[in-house]
Enzyme design. Structure first.
Site: not given
Lengths: 165, 290
Positions: A87-88
């Site tokens: 994830l960012c």
């Protein structure tokens, strides 16, 4: 193993099992407290609704000073989720604070499903569709929702984790 | 070759101004020094080392820094206690200086009991700022334990000594928990008094305005984010702890060092002078007289 880390993970687990925020669940693997399986239920009134998205959280001795590594095991179509499931998300990177526990991490990811940030895309196609073609975005997300219900490979991984193999 | 910093430059305590005014050469050297410190196996907090060791490090560098180090020597400062350059150096140095001042105080039992009750009374403010109580407790416990070992050590517990204090600050679990607790304390104080502080808050990267909440979430609570004047003011106030900061910044035309007092309460008559943190651009250590 660091006592702070262990104490904190046990407490995180207690909190998550006694007072779980809605729509998330998580628990450590029986033979390894540093590895957690978690599920985020797609929030209502979003394209992710009814999805059961599985994640793996990997903790290091440095937790909670450093954040865990978090990745989706279920295939995702979301502007801020990379193809490999990572994830960012700022709180998992440069905005991490040791006050965040597992419940807070999962809740943040849940709200990321609700409110993608197309300005820092991890999946350029998803970000573009989110901005320009909502109908197609929703269609692609719904496909991942259906996959999340029945995904033999992922189920196998979860089963392995649960049985301690 | 004459270094640009030898030219008279107006004093400034603003980090960004300081950094902007440095020559490229100096900036490189500073960055490298700090990076070296960060990646080295340097302890989180070191034994004291003589100022002459610091002087040697600058011998091939700027003459202004050398003059300033000599100025510190002339004022009776002899030693430096270094904090690792990991962005937590201000909080770690301040925490050590605080506990050490309780340990070496004339009325150590009284001062440490007062400090303990101050710490206890801060817990509700952390919850009011939105931090989960049980989570804060872990970080609180490590600092409170050290102070309690001065105030009233348990029957089977060795009292705190200067060497066990240093050991505690070199232990990553204890040391980092204390840093986190001070970050939370700072954040809670800013959040509790947003209206007063917001006028003084600037975005450390853009220089533009920033809300108290964004400032705390991005530049106070996360580990590794350096402290600036606002955090120093807020935290010394929260701990009721007077300190001075000596600015070894290579910006002085006559080789003097600017000392800034962060004074919360007028010092008690006969009290020792407040501890001094030594600032070099982007970094804090503790300056001592032995």
């Amino acid at each position: 193993m660091s006592t702070n880390c262990r104490r904190r993970l046990i407490r995180d687990f207690k909190r998550l099992s006694t007072d779980p925020p809605g729509g998330i669940s998580g628990s450590p693997c029986p033979d390894n407290i540093m590895l957690w399986n978690a599920v985020i239920f797609g929030p209502a009134d979003t394209p992710f609704e009814d999805g059961t998205f599985k994640l793996l959280l990997t903790f290091e001795e440095t937790y909670p000073t450093k954040p865990p590594t978090v990745k989706f095991l279920s295939r995702m179509f979301h502007p801020n989720v990379y193809a490999n499931g990572e994830l960012c998300l700022d709180i998992l990177q440069n905005r991490w604070s040791p006050t965040y526990d597992v419940a807070a991490i999962l809740t943040s990811i849940q709200s990321l499903l609700h409110d993608p940030n197309p300005n820092s895309p991890a999946n350029a196609e998803a970000a573009q569709l989110y901005r320009e073609n909502m109908k197609e975005y929703v269609r692609r997300v719904r496909a991942t929702v259906e996959e999340s219900w029945l995904d033999p490979e992922e189920h196998e991984k979860m089963a392995e984790g649960a049985s301690g193999v | 070759m004459a270094s640009q910093s030898d030219a008279p430059v107006p004093q400034s305590q603003n980090l960004n101004d300081d950094l902007n005014a440095l020559s490229v050469d100096e900036l490189d050297r500073l960055t490298q020094n700090i990076l070296d410190e960060t990646t080295s196996t340097r302890p989180l907090l070191s034994e004291t080392s003589p100022l002459s060791v610091l002087r040697e490090e600058y011998e091939r560098g700027s003459g202004t820094f050398l003059k300033q180090i000599d100025y510190l020597s002339s004022k009776g400062y002899t030693h430096l206690r270094r904090a690792r350059g990991d962005g937590d150096c201000f909080y770690r140095s301040l925490a050590f200086a605080w506990v050490e001042s309780l340990l070496t105080s004339q009325d150590s039992a009284f001062d440490s009991s007062m400090a303990l009750s101050l710490l206890e009374s801060s817990l509700p403010s952390l919850e009011a700022a939105g931090f989960e109580g049980s989570v804060c407790q872990d970080f609180y416990d490590e600092l409170a334990n050290l102070v309690r070992r001065i105030a009233s050590p348990g029957p089977n517990e060795p009292p705190l000594t200067p060497s066990t204090l240093l050991e505690a600050f070199q232990n990553p679990e204890i040391s980092n928990s204390i840093v986190v607790f001070l970050r939370l304390l700072t954040s809670a104080a800013i959040r509790a008094d947003q209206d007063s502080y917001e006028a003084f808050l600037v975005h450390p990267e853009t220089g533009g305005p920033i809300t108290a909440q964004t400032f705390c979430e991005n530049f106070v609570e996360p580990c590794g984010k350096e402290a600036d004047d606002v955090q120093i003011t807020v935290l010394t106030k929260a701990l009721n702890f007077n300190i001075q900061v000596a600015y070894l910044d290579g910006r002085s035309s006559d080789g003097t060092v600017n000392f800034v007092e962060f004074q919360i309460a007028p010092p008690a008559p006969g009290a020792p002078p407040p501890p001094v943190l030594l600032y070099r651009p982007g970094h804090y250590d503790i300056l001592e007289k032995h």
